[in-house]
Design an enzyme around this catalytic site. Sequence first.
Site, PDB file in Angstrom:
ATOM      1  N   TYR A 292     -36.374 -42.880  45.582  1.00 16.64           N
ATOM      2  CA  TYR A 292     -34.926 -42.825  45.824  1.00 16.64           C
ATOM      3  C   TYR A 292     -34.140 -42.717  44.518  1.00 16.64           C
ATOM      4  CZ  TYR A 292     -35.313 -47.577  44.210  1.00 16.64           C
ATOM      5  OH  TYR A 292     -35.589 -48.663  43.422  1.00 16.64           O
ATOM      6  N   GLY A 293     -34.825 -42.794  43.386  1.00 19.68           N
ATOM      7  CA  GLY A 293     -34.119 -42.908  42.103  1.00 19.68           C
ATOM      8  C   GLY A 293     -34.492 -41.798  41.140  1.00 19.68           C
ATOM      9  N   THR A 294     -34.905 -42.218  39.945  1.00 24.78           N
ATOM     10  CA  THR A 294     -35.149 -41.253  38.866  1.00 24.78           C
ATOM     11  C   THR A 294     -36.399 -40.408  39.094  1.00 24.78           C
ATOM     12  OG1 THR A 294     -36.391 -42.889  37.605  1.00 24.78           O
ATOM     13  CG2 THR A 294     -34.022 -42.746  37.176  1.00 24.78           C
ATOM     14  N   LEU A 295     -37.204 -40.743  40.111  1.00 24.78           N
ATOM     15  CA  LEU A 295     -38.404 -39.939  40.393  1.00 24.78           C
ATOM     16  C   LEU A 295     -38.105 -38.735  41.284  1.00 24.78           C
ATOM     17  CD1 LEU A 295     -41.059 -42.758  41.042  1.00 24.78           C
ATOM     18  CD2 LEU A 295     -40.949 -41.247  39.055  1.00 24.78           C
TER      19      LEU A 295
ATOM     20  N   GLU B 175     -43.548 -47.968  36.693  1.00 24.95           N
ATOM     21  CA  GLU B 175     -42.409 -48.741  37.211  1.00 24.95           C
ATOM     22  C   GLU B 175     -42.520 -50.230  36.865  1.00 24.95           C
ATOM     23  OE1 GLU B 175     -39.973 -47.189  37.983  1.00 24.95           O
ATOM     24  OE2 GLU B 175     -40.573 -45.298  38.895  1.00 24.95           O
TER      25      GLU B 175
HETATM   26  N1  PCA Z   1     -37.814 -44.880  40.082  1.00 23.35           N
HETATM   27  C1  PCA Z   1     -38.294 -45.195  41.386  1.00 23.35           C
HETATM   28  C2  PCA Z   1     -37.655 -46.506  41.663  1.00 23.35           C
HETATM   29  C3  PCA Z   1     -36.357 -46.431  40.959  1.00 23.35           C
HETATM   30  C4  PCA Z   1     -36.567 -45.393  39.942  1.00 23.35           C
HETATM   31  O1  PCA Z   1     -35.770 -44.985  39.141  1.00 23.35           O
HETATM   32  C5  PCA Z   1     -37.818 -44.147  42.361  1.00 23.35           C
HETATM   33  O2  PCA Z   1     -37.293 -43.103  41.961  1.00 23.35           O
HETATM   34  O3  PCA Z   1     -37.973 -44.375  43.573  1.00 23.35           O
END
Ligand code: PCA
Length: 150
Positions: A7-10, A82
């Site tokens: 949900y984030g930077t990935l 992570e």
């Molecule tokens: N990386 C993981 C968790 C939050 C982040 O930045 C993601 O993208 O789901």
Amino acid sequence: MALVFVYGTLKRGQPNHKVLLDGTNGSAAFRGHGHTAEPYPLVIAGEHNIPRLLNLPGKGHRVAGEIYAVDKQMLRFLDDFEQCPHMYQRTELSVRVLQWEGPGPAAPGALQCFVYSTATYAPEWVHLPYLDSYDSEGQHGLRYNPRENR
Ligand code: PCA
């Protein structure tokens, strides 16, 4: 194979997506788009503007993300990347599938996926604005500060 909801930077187009594409980390196959079946608080927190899904189901919005099928090697890599279990904890949640590219004739309605959420956070993070979809370059102006710059 394991399913991971990111949900984030990935996510695609976000600063850490490249680690999913790097075959030396293992394999990650895009399976589709979805959102969390339950609302969760998604906040951008700390001095490095890191997205955090707080493990407080029922509060916030249904959070948008992408589903990947990953092999054991990639799952281990992601745990390390992570900083699980110190920074994030890898938990399971239910994801409502909106668009599916995986095998099978029909898109599943909902899937159990791993997610990197956090149950250990500063109490004031609960009062940060809640997002329903993360973009490092979004209106919030809180651009993610990559590891290499810290
Ligand atoms: N990386 C993981 C968790 C939050 C982040 O930045 C993601 O993208 O789901």
